[in-house]
Write a protein that holds these residues in place. Structure first.
Motif, PDB file in Angstrom:
ATOM      1  N   ASP A   8     -43.014   5.117 -66.153  1.00 11.27           N
ATOM      2  CA  ASP A   8     -42.978   3.757 -65.632  1.00 11.27           C
ATOM      3  C   ASP A   8     -44.316   3.394 -64.999  1.00 11.27           C
ATOM      4  OD1 ASP A   8     -42.990   4.991 -63.154  1.00 11.27           O
ATOM      5  OD2 ASP A   8     -40.847   4.699 -62.790  1.00 11.27           O
ATOM      6  N   ASP A   9     -44.350   2.287 -64.276  1.00 11.23           N
ATOM      7  CA  ASP A   9     -45.634   1.784 -63.768  1.00 11.23           C
ATOM      8  C   ASP A   9     -46.002   2.336 -62.392  1.00 11.23           C
ATOM      9  OD1 ASP A   9     -43.733   0.508 -62.257  1.00 11.23           O
ATOM     10  OD2 ASP A   9     -44.427  -1.538 -62.675  1.00 11.23           O
ATOM     11  N   ILE A  10     -45.246   3.307 -61.885  1.00  9.98           N
ATOM     12  CA  ILE A  10     -45.513   3.826 -60.537  1.00  9.98           C
ATOM     13  C   ILE A  10     -46.621   4.864 -60.540  1.00  9.98           C
ATOM     14  CG2 ILE A  10     -44.478   5.082 -58.593  1.00  9.98           C
ATOM     15  CD1 ILE A  10     -41.828   3.724 -59.384  1.00  9.98           C
ATOM     16  N   GLY A  11     -46.695   5.667 -61.587  1.00  9.64           N
ATOM     17  CA  GLY A  11     -47.721   6.705 -61.655  1.00  9.64           C
ATOM     18  C   GLY A  11     -47.301   7.960 -60.919  1.00  9.64           C
ATOM     19  N   GLY A  12     -48.123   9.003 -61.069  1.00 10.55           N
ATOM     20  CA  GLY A  12     -47.831  10.256 -60.408  1.00 10.55           C
ATOM     21  C   GLY A  12     -47.906  11.462 -61.321  1.00 10.55           C
TER      22      GLY A  12
ATOM     23  N   ILE B 228     -56.292  15.253 -62.821  1.00 19.10           N
ATOM     24  CA  ILE B 228     -56.547  13.845 -63.118  1.00 19.10           C
ATOM     25  C   ILE B 228     -55.229  13.139 -63.345  1.00 19.10           C
ATOM     26  CG2 ILE B 228     -57.673  12.241 -64.705  1.00 19.10           C
ATOM     27  CD1 ILE B 228     -59.549  14.554 -65.456  1.00 19.10           C
ATOM     28  N   GLU B 229     -55.051  11.985 -62.707  1.00 23.48           N
ATOM     29  CA  GLU B 229     -53.819  11.227 -62.914  1.00 23.48           C
ATOM     30  C   GLU B 229     -53.878  10.468 -64.235  1.00 23.48           C
ATOM     31  OE1 GLU B 229     -50.664   8.364 -60.552  1.00 23.48           O
ATOM     32  OE2 GLU B 229     -52.732   8.484 -59.816  1.00 23.48           O
ATOM     33  N   ILE B 230     -52.773  10.541 -64.982  1.00 22.90           N
ATOM     34  CA  ILE B 230     -52.663   9.772 -66.221  1.00 22.90           C
ATOM     35  C   ILE B 230     -52.241   8.353 -65.832  1.00 22.90           C
ATOM     36  CG2 ILE B 230     -51.536   9.566 -68.465  1.00 22.90           C
ATOM     37  CD1 ILE B 230     -53.211  12.095 -68.208  1.00 22.90           C
ATOM     38  N   PRO B 231     -53.121   7.373 -65.979  1.00 19.52           N
ATOM     39  CA  PRO B 231     -52.814   6.028 -65.481  1.00 19.52           C
ATOM     40  C   PRO B 231     -51.695   5.369 -66.287  1.00 19.52           C
ATOM     41  CG  PRO B 231     -54.837   6.001 -66.779  1.00 19.52           C
ATOM     42  CD  PRO B 231     -54.441   7.441 -66.640  1.00 19.52           C
ATOM     43  N   PRO B 232     -50.712   4.798 -65.615  1.00 21.47           N
ATOM     44  CA  PRO B 232     -49.649   4.099 -66.354  1.00 21.47           C
ATOM     45  C   PRO B 232     -50.206   2.875 -67.072  1.00 21.47           C
ATOM     46  CG  PRO B 232     -49.019   4.488 -64.054  1.00 21.47           C
ATOM     47  CD  PRO B 232     -50.482   4.759 -64.154  1.00 21.47           C
ATOM     48  N   ILE B 233     -49.842   2.721 -68.322  1.00 24.13           N
ATOM     49  CA  ILE B 233     -50.215   1.547 -69.113  1.00 24.13           C
ATOM     50  C   ILE B 233     -48.934   1.009 -69.733  1.00 24.13           C
ATOM     51  CG2 ILE B 233     -51.503   0.697 -71.108  1.00 24.13           C
ATOM     52  CD1 ILE B 233     -53.517   2.945 -70.663  1.00 24.13           C
ATOM     53  N   HIS B 234     -48.593  -0.226 -69.418  1.00 27.12           N
ATOM     54  CA  HIS B 234     -47.337  -0.781 -69.911  1.00 27.12           C
ATOM     55  C   HIS B 234     -47.320  -0.781 -71.446  1.00 27.12           C
ATOM     56  CE1 HIS B 234     -43.620  -3.014 -69.878  1.00 27.12           C
ATOM     57  NE2 HIS B 234     -44.137  -3.852 -70.759  1.00 27.12           N
ATOM     58  N   GLY B 235     -46.271  -0.241 -71.990  1.00 26.33           N
ATOM     59  CA  GLY B 235     -46.124  -0.199 -73.444  1.00 26.33           C
ATOM     60  C   GLY B 235     -46.736   1.014 -74.108  1.00 26.33           C
ATOM     61  N   ALA B 236     -47.514   1.791 -73.357  1.00 22.68           N
ATOM     62  CA  ALA B 236     -48.134   2.995 -73.929  1.00 22.68           C
ATOM     63  C   ALA B 236     -47.167   4.174 -73.839  1.00 22.68           C
ATOM     64  CB  ALA B 236     -49.425   3.327 -73.199  1.00 22.68           C
ATOM     65  N   LEU B 237     -47.364   5.131 -74.717  1.00 25.67           N
ATOM     66  CA  LEU B 237     -46.647   6.397 -74.659  1.00 25.67           C
ATOM     67  C   LEU B 237     -47.673   7.513 -74.473  1.00 25.67           C
ATOM     68  CD1 LEU B 237     -44.084   5.836 -77.554  1.00 25.67           C
ATOM     69  CD2 LEU B 237     -43.533   6.041 -75.112  1.00 25.67           C
ATOM     70  N   VAL B 238     -47.356   8.434 -73.594  1.00 23.38           N
ATOM     71  CA  VAL B 238     -48.234   9.568 -73.337  1.00 23.38           C
ATOM     72  C   VAL B 238     -47.870  10.694 -74.293  1.00 23.38           C
ATOM     73  CG1 VAL B 238     -49.012  11.237 -71.610  1.00 23.38           C
ATOM     74  CG2 VAL B 238     -48.372   8.917 -70.904  1.00 23.38           C
TER      75      VAL B 238
ATOM     76  N   SER C 276     -39.160   8.925 -65.632  1.00 22.53           N
ATOM     77  CA  SER C 276     -39.955   9.221 -66.824  1.00 22.53           C
ATOM     78  C   SER C 276     -39.019   9.805 -67.863  1.00 22.53           C
ATOM     79  CB  SER C 276     -41.094  10.196 -66.518  1.00 22.53           C
ATOM     80  OG  SER C 276     -40.590  11.484 -66.201  1.00 22.53           O
ATOM     81  N   ILE C 277     -39.307   9.512 -69.131  1.00 24.38           N
ATOM     82  CA  ILE C 277     -38.429   9.954 -70.210  1.00 24.38           C
ATOM     83  C   ILE C 277     -39.258  10.674 -71.264  1.00 24.38           C
ATOM     84  CG2 ILE C 277     -36.760   9.295 -71.987  1.00 24.38           C
ATOM     85  CD1 ILE C 277     -37.366   6.865 -69.189  1.00 24.38           C
ATOM     86  N   PRO C 278     -39.308  12.010 -71.216  1.00 22.29           N
ATOM     87  CA  PRO C 278     -40.003  12.750 -72.266  1.00 22.29           C
ATOM     88  C   PRO C 278     -39.090  13.041 -73.452  1.00 22.29           C
ATOM     89  CG  PRO C 278     -39.392  14.226 -70.476  1.00 22.29           C
ATOM     90  CD  PRO C 278     -38.915  12.858 -70.094  1.00 22.29           C
ATOM     91  N   LEU C 279     -39.673  12.981 -74.632  1.00 25.16           N
ATOM     92  CA  LEU C 279     -39.031  13.423 -75.861  1.00 25.16           C
ATOM     93  C   LEU C 279     -39.777  14.665 -76.312  1.00 25.16           C
ATOM     94  CD1 LEU C 279     -37.312  13.231 -78.450  1.00 25.16           C
ATOM     95  CD2 LEU C 279     -38.941  11.512 -79.302  1.00 25.16           C
ATOM     96  N   PHE C 280     -39.090  15.803 -76.270  1.00 30.61           N
ATOM     97  CA  PHE C 280     -39.711  17.071 -76.632  1.00 30.61           C
ATOM     98  C   PHE C 280     -39.522  17.335 -78.126  1.00 30.61           C
ATOM     99  CE2 PHE C 280     -38.376  17.715 -72.139  1.00 30.61           C
ATOM    100  CZ  PHE C 280     -39.642  17.822 -71.579  1.00 30.61           C
TER     101      PHE C 280
END
Length: 367
Positions: free
Chosen positions: A248-252, A269-279, A311-315
């Protein structure tokens, strides 16, 4: 006048574990009880705490327009993906083909599930869940951790649509299944790109075996009164091939940059939240398969005092019966094998058999 429920105290470790783990209240139950101080069992040793945020300048070239893989920029984009896999082990993708409305619905479903009364969630506790296709829990392995994680979760392994519709929680099953299915083409593109960059061509049946096990996880990180003392998820790498993460847009979410001689010298390094992006992050299985060329990313999660985070990971992982080991062509080219072949179910047993500790999970496959 409405009388407020008494604030619970958890000085007794047994009562804490019974409340949080056995009874299924989770960390959210602690927060809802009116807790104002972090119980000692959740206080991390100083070297595990995330006390400061790092600038993310080095990630400026790690957000990738995946639609360009289908155009004239294919080779350039493939090089960027490969470089990320060889270095940080993390990158983000946009224009990935998964509808943004679906991603928003999935985050809303996560909040909806965890907002329920405990009795609605506790039916999925591992000991009583109606199916191994879904279970609800807290922390990682609470019975083996010296300091617990500030996190509740639901895990949903996928076997087939019928099982998912029958057993997955009502709040999740439609959107989680759609998330899994609409991401399939994206995962296939990434897999093909990374395998091709290794200069090898395994047969299709072998590749299908290596990505045949999929799990949707839904993580919930409640607000924390003293985030500087806790972690949402401890330092670890994922055990599969690839992880697709919706945050989500909170980060962490923090990723470790490179190797360091000591804990004091580590850079996160923090992975910056980007709306609509998938990490996207590389898992241990892909590091093993590539004979160490690709790096599984060591990462961890910070808590916050301002707003609960999901957060919702798909493994994406090998089938449990699959053998994972360096591709023979790479061993021949490199002149050495860095890892031994191991059945993936053995790797999973080792991974879940102890508390998280960086990339120590790789030790069971190292030569």
């Amino acid at each position: 006048m409405t009388q407020m429920a008494p604030t619970l105290t958890f000085n007794d470790e047994t009562s804490l574990l019974n409340f949080v783990v056995k009874d299924g209240n989770g960390v959210k139950g602690l927060v809802d009880s009116g807790l104002t101080e972090v119980p000692s069992r959740y206080i991390q040793p100083p070297h595990n705490r995330i006390n400061k945020e790092h600038a993310a300048e080095s990630l400026e070239n790690m957000t990738i327009d995946l639609s360009e893989l289908d155009g004239p920029s294919h080779d350039q984009v493939a090089k960027v993906i490969t470089h990320a896999a060889e270095t940080l082990g993390f990158f983000q993708v946009v224009n990935h083909g998964v509808p943004l409305e679906l991603l928003d619905s999935l985050k809303a479903a996560a909040h909806s599930f965890f907002a329920q009364p405990v009795e609605k969630k506790a039916v999925y506790l591992k000991e009583v869940s109606p199916s191994p296709m879904v279970y609800y829990g807290t922390s990682f392995v609470p019975e083996k951790e010296k300091a617990l994680e500030w996190r509740d979760y639901v895990t949903m392994p996928y076997t087939n649509d019928d099982d998912a519709f029958k057993y997955w929680p009502t709040e999740f099953k439609d959107v989680a299944l759609e998330y899994l299915k609409t991401s399939t083409e994206m995962v296939k593109k990434l897999q093909q790109t990374l395998i091709k960059s290794l200069g090898v061509k395994p047969d299709d049946s072998r590749l299908d075996e290596l990505v045949g096990f999929r799990v949707v996880n839904v993580n919930y990180y409640p607000t924390c009164p003293s985030p500087e003392l806790t972690v949402g998820a401890g330092r670890h790498s994922d055990m599969g091939m690839l992880t697709v993460l919706l945050q989500d847009d909170i980060g962490g979410l923090f990723v470790k940059k490179g190797e360091s001689a000591s804990l004091e010298d580590e850079e996160w390094i923090e992975i910056p939240p980007i709306h609509g992006a998938l990490v996207i992050n590389i898992g241990d299985s892909l590091q093993i398969l590539s004979n160490g060329r690709y790096k599984s990313a060591e990462h961890r999660v910070r808590t916050t005092s301002t707003k609960s985070r999901v957060s919702i990971p798909l493994f994406i992982a090998p089938l449990p019966i699959a053998k994972i080991g360096p591709l023979p062509e790479l061993v021949a080219r490199d002149g050495v094998s860095l890892y031994r072949d191991v059945a993936f179910h053995e790797y999973m047993d080792n991974f879940f058999g102890k508390s998280l500790d960086g990339k120590r999970s790789l030790d069971c496959a190292s030569i």
